[in-house]
Design an enzyme around this catalytic site. Structure first.
Site, mmCIF file in Angstrom:
data_model
loop_
_atom_site.group_PDB
_atom_site.id
_atom_site.type_symbol
_atom_site.label_atom_id
_atom_site.label_comp_id
_atom_site.label_asym_id
_atom_site.label_seq_id
_atom_site.Cartn_x
_atom_site.Cartn_y
_atom_site.Cartn_z
ATOM 1 N N ALA A 67 5.161 0.193 -2.233
ATOM 2 C CA ALA A 67 5.725 -0.635 -1.173
ATOM 3 C C ALA A 67 5.837 -2.055 -1.715
ATOM 4 O O ALA A 67 5.111 -2.442 -2.642
ATOM 5 C CB ALA A 67 4.828 -0.598 0.055
ATOM 6 N N GLY A 112 3.395 3.730 -2.586
ATOM 7 C CA GLY A 112 4.497 4.334 -1.841
ATOM 8 C C GLY A 112 5.439 5.141 -2.726
ATOM 9 O O GLY A 112 6.148 6.022 -2.233
ATOM 10 N N GLU A 115 3.865 8.456 -2.995
ATOM 11 C CA GLU A 115 4.025 9.092 -1.679
ATOM 12 C C GLU A 115 5.456 9.578 -1.447
ATOM 13 O O GLU A 115 5.673 10.599 -0.803
ATOM 14 C CB GLU A 115 3.581 8.099 -0.587
ATOM 15 C CG GLU A 115 2.070 7.852 -0.657
ATOM 16 C CD GLU A 115 1.609 6.635 0.140
ATOM 17 O OE1 GLU A 115 2.164 5.545 -0.091
ATOM 18 O OE2 GLU A 115 0.714 6.784 0.983
ATOM 19 N N GLU A 135 -3.823 1.508 -3.735
ATOM 20 C CA GLU A 135 -3.933 0.686 -2.517
ATOM 21 C C GLU A 135 -5.309 0.079 -2.293
ATOM 22 O O GLU A 135 -5.414 -1.045 -1.795
ATOM 23 C CB GLU A 135 -3.542 1.511 -1.280
ATOM 24 C CG GLU A 135 -2.050 1.752 -1.127
ATOM 25 C CD GLU A 135 -1.559 2.982 -1.866
ATOM 26 O OE1 GLU A 135 -2.317 3.545 -2.691
ATOM 27 O OE2 GLU A 135 -0.414 3.378 -1.628
HETATM 28 N N1 CO8 Z 1 5.998 -4.896 -4.804
HETATM 29 C C1 CO8 Z 1 6.680 -6.029 -5.073
HETATM 30 N N2 CO8 Z 1 7.048 -6.386 -6.318
HETATM 31 C C2 CO8 Z 1 6.694 -5.578 -7.338
HETATM 32 C C3 CO8 Z 1 5.975 -4.385 -7.128
HETATM 33 C C4 CO8 Z 1 5.616 -4.057 -5.792
HETATM 34 N N3 CO8 Z 1 4.973 -2.926 -5.474
HETATM 35 N N4 CO8 Z 1 5.759 -3.797 -8.325
HETATM 36 C C5 CO8 Z 1 6.333 -4.575 -9.237
HETATM 37 N N5 CO8 Z 1 6.909 -5.654 -8.662
HETATM 38 C C6 CO8 Z 1 7.623 -6.760 -9.298
HETATM 39 C C7 CO8 Z 1 6.681 -7.702 -10.003
HETATM 40 O O1 CO8 Z 1 6.115 -8.619 -9.111
HETATM 41 C C8 CO8 Z 1 7.607 -8.352 -11.009
HETATM 42 O O2 CO8 Z 1 8.377 -9.311 -10.345
HETATM 43 P P1 CO8 Z 1 8.513 -10.818 -10.966
HETATM 44 O O3 CO8 Z 1 9.263 -10.601 -12.254
HETATM 45 O O4 CO8 Z 1 9.294 -11.549 -9.934
HETATM 46 O O5 CO8 Z 1 7.131 -11.302 -11.188
HETATM 47 C C9 CO8 Z 1 8.550 -7.201 -11.394
HETATM 48 O O6 CO8 Z 1 8.451 -6.249 -10.330
HETATM 49 C C10 CO8 Z 1 8.160 -6.515 -12.697
HETATM 50 O O7 CO8 Z 1 6.813 -6.090 -12.591
HETATM 51 P P2 CO8 Z 1 5.665 -6.552 -13.628
HETATM 52 O O8 CO8 Z 1 6.029 -7.829 -14.283
HETATM 53 O O9 CO8 Z 1 4.360 -6.485 -12.903
HETATM 54 O O10 CO8 Z 1 5.770 -5.376 -14.684
HETATM 55 P P3 CO8 Z 1 4.592 -4.851 -15.632
HETATM 56 O O11 CO8 Z 1 5.245 -3.971 -16.629
HETATM 57 O O12 CO8 Z 1 3.742 -5.961 -16.124
HETATM 58 O O13 CO8 Z 1 3.679 -3.933 -14.671
HETATM 59 C C11 CO8 Z 1 3.237 -2.331 -12.919
HETATM 60 C C12 CO8 Z 1 4.203 -2.769 -14.058
HETATM 61 C C13 CO8 Z 1 1.919 -1.837 -13.535
HETATM 62 C C14 CO8 Z 1 3.930 -1.179 -12.183
HETATM 63 C C15 CO8 Z 1 2.970 -3.528 -11.985
HETATM 64 O O14 CO8 Z 1 4.227 -4.072 -11.587
HETATM 65 C C16 CO8 Z 1 2.230 -3.178 -10.734
HETATM 66 O O15 CO8 Z 1 1.024 -2.977 -10.786
HETATM 67 N N6 CO8 Z 1 2.933 -3.103 -9.583
HETATM 68 C C17 CO8 Z 1 2.300 -2.875 -8.290
HETATM 69 C C18 CO8 Z 1 1.833 -1.454 -8.172
HETATM 70 C C19 CO8 Z 1 1.150 -1.260 -6.859
HETATM 71 O O16 CO8 Z 1 0.085 -1.792 -6.590
HETATM 72 N N7 CO8 Z 1 1.770 -0.445 -6.004
HETATM 73 C C20 CO8 Z 1 1.220 -0.113 -4.711
HETATM 74 C C21 CO8 Z 1 1.743 -1.061 -3.685
HETATM 75 S S1 CO8 Z 1 0.967 -0.807 -2.122
HETATM 76 C C22 CO8 Z 1 1.736 0.529 -1.486
HETATM 77 O O17 CO8 Z 1 2.619 1.095 -2.062
HETATM 78 C C23 CO8 Z 1 1.243 0.938 -0.124
HETATM 79 C C24 CO8 Z 1 2.150 1.975 0.541
HETATM 80 C C25 CO8 Z 1 1.779 2.128 1.974
HETATM 81 C C26 CO8 Z 1 2.093 0.879 2.748
HETATM 82 C C27 CO8 Z 1 1.520 0.958 4.109
HETATM 83 C C28 CO8 Z 1 2.000 -0.200 4.979
HETATM 84 C C29 CO8 Z 1 0.949 -0.869 5.800
#
Ligand code: CO8
Length: 261
Positions: A67, A112, A115, A135
């Site tokens: 998400a 997400g 999921e 999460e």
């Molecule tokens: N949301 C928003 N932006 C994101 C997300 C995300 N989930 N994942 C990546 N991005 C963005 C980064 O912020 C970055 O943007 P910017 O260049 O502007 O800084 C761009 O994408 C590229 O990402 P990275 O620079 O971080 O790339 P890396 O290669 O260094 O890392 C990863 C890749 C490991 C995938 C890393 O991006 C990461 O850890 N992402 C988040 C993963 C995560 O925690 N996902 C779970 C999110 S929570 C969720 O999904 C809950 C679902 C249920 C919701 C319920 C609602 C209440």
């Protein structure tokens, strides 16, 4: 045809391919993405020419990295519940889609994203696929079905381990625990996924859709209720032309020509 901002929906030879298209944000699921996925699913459901839906993410780095954390960050409890309910409604629509669905998992399928893949019928992963439910590291729990669909797929113990630790699982381990049906080379992912879709398309649409209904609804029931449902769906197919065609073709030693009626 509907125009989408955050995804593409392509249709060819009975296969629809829905691609989440926000590569700069690793295809993170914002509210707009979820709303557009919902509209796209309605479009696919209604399209009698579409026999299989493939769900994937743009680029090779991520299927969906979760998400949209930036959008979610400032939500309060009510808004959090609304967002989770939206995701759950859309993913349930995907799970219950008339046609079979295959997730083609390219790269990260986190939160997400994991999921989203879980709500599909079948998951094929590229060798760079990585699954995880991170999460708890963000102070929340999986909110788009992870606490419910992951244990049903891989068992309660493994699901609890993955959700409590937030650890990522690489493709080979995802295959070993039943999270992936198949692992393929990165460059072959879409071709291999389409090859599986084509195998499904060769069979009777009513048989495939009836099997999906019987499995999905049966998993919510006792085994006795599920067996009764199976008999009902099985019996109803004997009133169709495709059952006559399928069995006649077998006896006549030729390929069946199914007409979806
Ligand atoms: N949301 C928003 N932006 C994101 C997300 C995300 N989930 N994942 C990546 N991005 C963005 C980064 O912020 C970055 O943007 P910017 O260049 O502007 O800084 C761009 O994408 C590229 O990402 P990275 O620079 O971080 O790339 P890396 O290669 O260094 O890392 C990863 C890749 C490991 C995938 C890393 O991006 C990461 O850890 N992402 C988040 C993963 C995560 O925690 N996902 C779970 C999110 S929570 C969720 O999904 C809950 C679902 C249920 C919701 C319920 C609602 C209440």
């Amino acid at each position: 045809m509907t125009e989408y901002n955050t995804l593409t929906l392509e249709k060819a030879e009975g296969i629809a391919t829905l691609t989440i298209n926000r590569p700069k944000m690793l295809n993170a699921l914002s509210q707009e993405v979820l709303e557009e996925v919902s509209v796209a699913l309605d479009e696919v459901e209604k399209d009698g020419a579409i026999r299989v839906l493939i769900v994937t993410g743009s680029g090779t780095k991520a299927f969906v990295a979760g998400a949209d954390i930036k959008e979610m960050k400032e939500k309060n409890a009510v808004e959090g519940t609304i967002f989770s309910s939206l995701g759950n409604a859309v993913f349930s629509k995907l799970e219950q889609l008339r046609q079979p669905t295959i997730a083609a998992v390219n790269g990260f399928a986190l939160g997400g994203g994991c999921e989203l893949a879980l709500a599909c019928d079948i998951r094929i992963g590229a060798e760079n696929a990585k699954f995880g439910q991170p999460e708890v590291g963000l102070g929340i729990i999986p909110g788009f079905g992870g606490t419910q669909r992951l244990p049903r797929l891989v068992g309660t113990g493994k699901a609890k381990e993955l959700i409590y630790t937030g650890a990522n699982v690489a493709a080979a381990e995802a295959y070993r625990i039943g999270l992936l049906n198949k692992v393929v080379a990165v460059e072959d992912l879409l071709e291999e996924t389409k090859a599986m879709a084509e195998k499904i398309i060769k069979n009777s649409p009513l048989g495939v859709e009836g099997s999906k209904k019987s499995i999905n609804q049966g998993m919510q029931m006792s085994i006795q209720q599920g067996l009764a449902l199976e008999s009902e769906v099985f019996g109803a197919l004997f009133a169709t032309e495709d059952q006559k065609e399928g069995m006649t073709a077998f006896v006549e030693k030729r390929n069946a020509q199914f007409e979806n009626k």
